[in-house]
Scaffold this active site. Structure first.
Site, PDB file in Angstrom:
ATOM      1  CB  CYS A   1      -1.186  -0.621   1.299  1.00 35.63           C
ATOM      2  SG  CYS A   1      -1.718   1.846   1.235  1.00 35.63           S
TER       3      CYS A   1
ATOM      4  CB  CYS B   1      -3.030   3.030  -1.751  1.00 33.00           C
ATOM      5  SG  CYS B   1      -3.238   1.261  -0.681  1.00 33.00           S
TER       6      CYS B   1
ATOM      7  CE  LYS C   1      -5.316   4.279  -5.954  1.00 34.35           C
ATOM      8  NZ  LYS C   1      -5.457   2.122  -5.832  1.00 34.35           N
TER       9      LYS C   1
ATOM     10  CE1 TYR D   1      -6.867  -2.281  -6.864  1.00 38.01           C
ATOM     11  CE2 TYR D   1      -7.693  -4.386  -7.368  1.00 38.01           C
ATOM     12  CZ  TYR D   1      -6.787  -3.227  -5.954  1.00 38.01           C
ATOM     13  OH  TYR D   1      -6.018  -3.969  -5.298  1.00 38.01           O
TER      14      TYR D   1
ATOM     15  CD  GLU E   1      -7.463   1.730  -8.462  1.00 30.71           C
ATOM     16  OE1 GLU E   1      -8.282   1.749  -7.975  1.00 30.71           O
ATOM     17  OE2 GLU E   1      -5.915   1.407  -8.296  1.00 30.71           O
TER      18      GLU E   1
ATOM     19  CG  HIS F   1     -27.857  22.757  -3.430  1.00 31.82           C
ATOM     20  ND1 HIS F   1     -28.180  21.696  -3.916  1.00 31.82           N
ATOM     21  CD2 HIS F   1     -27.755  23.779  -3.285  1.00 31.82           C
ATOM     22  CE1 HIS F   1     -28.592  22.559  -5.035  1.00 31.82           C
ATOM     23  NE2 HIS F   1     -28.220  22.972  -4.735  1.00 31.82           N
TER      24      HIS F   1
ATOM     25  CD  GLU G   1     -27.605  18.417  -3.519  1.00 30.38           C
ATOM     26  OE1 GLU G   1     -28.649  18.892  -3.638  1.00 30.38           O
ATOM     27  OE2 GLU G   1     -27.230  18.736  -5.039  1.00 30.38           O
TER      28      GLU G   1
END
Length: 572
Positions: A130, A135, A138, A271, A275, A543, A548
């Protein structure tokens, strides 16, 4: 004396063969099943380690495992005589979390960590996949690509600057590697502050409580321990074709690559593949993805297809239903030039292409083959190399546990490994009982259009609950930030999957859009608390933000009557 043809004279006090009397047979069978998942007898144990029945005992004898166990010195089995209370094999996120947690309770802890270099010679420091090649780099390279898009949007917001904008790979790479280097140093300091001993050596089991550690110079040191946690993680898989290890790179190499990869072929549909392809294309490179079958296997396939469509519309090319069969070097250099020959998955069609870099991202293999698990009888899935464990992360061998990406059938995510490691240490040393919950864990795929998910995919929900017992609500939306630049209208998408038999409980959440991870994190907590569709409808949104977006019944009903542009407007 022979036991199933196996000489046991060297270990009568430590070899136990369990038979069942007619009177107590049923009770013993139940007890054996709880302990070993085996009701049949004979049931053989050596030094409290379960071997199995007749066939497995003979097999262990033929492979030399039985003799190895019988010849172990009794000193290694006596509490208090060990060098350490706990040895953790692997210095990734899960292993480090477990080691520091155990040390909090006054335990003597050793972390053994060693990175075997890639075929191209790449290696890195403490912290695991990671931090070093996963992670962290990346997400930072993904951010670099988003900034490129932001530059294009900026002009519509009034920013004026020269038309020509260039990206410097070396500057980006060095900045990211410097940050990773600071993390490596921080981990070393943190271990020392927590009284955890760290040794940069390759670990291998000699016995259930004895580990051999070999450093870079080949020097061997032996350590004994009461308990072992295996957290060795995974490494990228290679194709097994001519030229793959000689000329291709993987994600282990990409983030510290000393040169810009140039025109790149990404092989795979994981993935990691999407990615990497996404941020390389976002940096302005010519990128092609070669896909054997489907995108993002294991994820919701509607969302996967939408990601593929978005990437294609933003310049990433896809070659579908082909696999490489040979990689040849045409010109040396950094990056040089490579020729790729590929074969159709079905049929005899072949194709050839030239690329500067070929990045393999076809999956990852568990690092369990060469650490001596076979010597101590730890069960390993022969097909995947992963380790089956019970609900307490315990292997079939007492005092040997496993966490992280090497677990069979568990989620391969950094936060999961961290939590599993911490909770395991608390159960072992602080009388805790809480187990790691592997259900409803949120995750995000950092493709150009980010994908956040929690709970069931639509395919898995149908398989588990039945199509007629589900209600699916969905909507497209247009982020406010994208309206002024006038880009990607109606491309962002979200859906929830509800269980009609359980008060319309939300069992699956999926969103495509900017900051998908930030959105998904909040919804994950709500799903764990049993959120229903009614609760979601009655929650007031913030908002104007992407989170939302509402999954009202209006969207469900109108979606079959009007096109997506209409219900995008309704949503806004």
């Amino acid at each position: 004396t022979l036991c199933f043809g196996v000489p046991v004279w060297v270990g009568l006090p430590i070899l136990t063969v369990v038979f069942c009397s007619l009177v107590e047979g049923k009770a013993i069978q139940e007890a054996l099943f709880e302990l070993t998942k085996q009701r049949t007898v004979p049931n053989v144990f050596v030094r409290k380690q379960h071997i199995g029945g007749c066939d497995k005992t003979l097999q262990a004898h033929k492979e030399g495992k039985l003799q190895s166990l019988l010849e172990m010195t009794e000193a290694n089995q006596v509490d208090g005589s060990y060098d350490y209370d706990l040895i953790v094999i692997g210095g990734g996120s899960g292993g480090l979390a477990a080691s520091k947690e155990a040390a909090k309770y006054g335990k003597k802890v050793l972390v053994l960590d060693y990175v075997v270099s890639t075929p191209l010679g790449t290696t890195w420091g403490i912290g695991g996949t990671c931090v070093n090649v996963g992670c962290i780099p990346k997400k930072l390279m993904h951010q670099a690509a988003l900034l490129h898009q932001g530059l294009e949007d900026a002009r519509k917001y009034g920013w004026e600057f020269a038309e020509q904008v260039n990206h410097n790979w070396t500057t980006m790479k060095e900045a990211i590697q410097n940050y990773i280097g600071s993390l490596n140093w921080g981990y070393r300091v943190n271990l020392r502050e927590n009284n955890v001993t760290y040794v940069n050596s390759y670990a291998e089991f000699v016995g259930p409580h004895k580990i051999k550690a070999t450093n870079k110079k080949g020097k061997e040191t032996f350590y004994t321990t009461k308990t072992v946690i295996v957290a060795t993680g995974e490494r990228p898989r290679y194709l097994g074709i001519p030229g793959d290890k000689e000329y291709c790179i993987t994600s282990d190499d990409l983030f510290s690559l000393s040169y810009c990869p140039g025109k790149t072929l990404v092989v795979g549909a994981s993935y990691v593949a999407l990615e990497c392809a996404g941020f390389l294309a976002g940096l302005g490179l010519d990128v092609t993805v070669m896909v054997r079958s489907i995108l993002l296997r294991g994820f919701d396939q509607q969302m996967a297809d939408l990601i593929g469509e978005y990437m294609e519309s933003h310049g990433v090319k896809f070659i579908r239903q082909f696999v490489p069969t040979k990689i040849e070097q045409i010109e040396p250099g950094t990056p040089g030039k490579l020729k790729v020959t590929a074969q159709a998955v079905s049929g005899t069609e072949t194709l050839e292409g030239e690329y500067s870099t070929v990045l393999l991202a076809i999956g990852r293999d568990a690092c369990t083959k060469n650490i001596g698990l076979d010597k101590v009888g730890v069960t390993v899935n022969e097909k995947t190399g992963k380790v089956p464990v019970n609900e307490f992360e315990q292997t079939n061998v007492p005092d040997i546990y496993a966490i992280g990406d090497i677990l069979d059938g568990k989620l391969q995510l950094t936060p999961v490994a961290i939590q599993a490691g911490q909770l395991l240490a608390r159960r072992l040393y602080n009388a805790a009982t809480l187990k790691c919950d592997y259900k409803n864990v949120p995750t995000t795929v950092f493709t150009p259009l980010e994908y956040g998910a929690c709970g069931y995919s639509e395919e898995d929900a149908i398989q588990t609950h039945g199509k007629d017992n589900l209600e699916i609500y969905h909507s497209n939306f247009w982020p406010l930030e994208w309206t002024v630049p006038g880009r990607d209208n109606n491309k962002c998408y979200c859906k929830i999957i509800c269980d009609l038999k359980d008060q319309n409980k939300v069992i699956g959440f999926h969103v495509l859009g900017p900051n998908a991870g930030e959105i998904t994190q909040g919804f994950a907590a709500a799903i764990k608390c049993g959120m229903t569709k009614e609760v979601l409808d009655n929650t007031i949104g913030i908002h104007p933000v992407c989170a939302e977006v509402r999954w009202m019944s209006l969207i469900k009903c109108f979606a079959i009557l009007f096109n997506s542009v209409f219900y995008c407007i309704v949503c806004q």
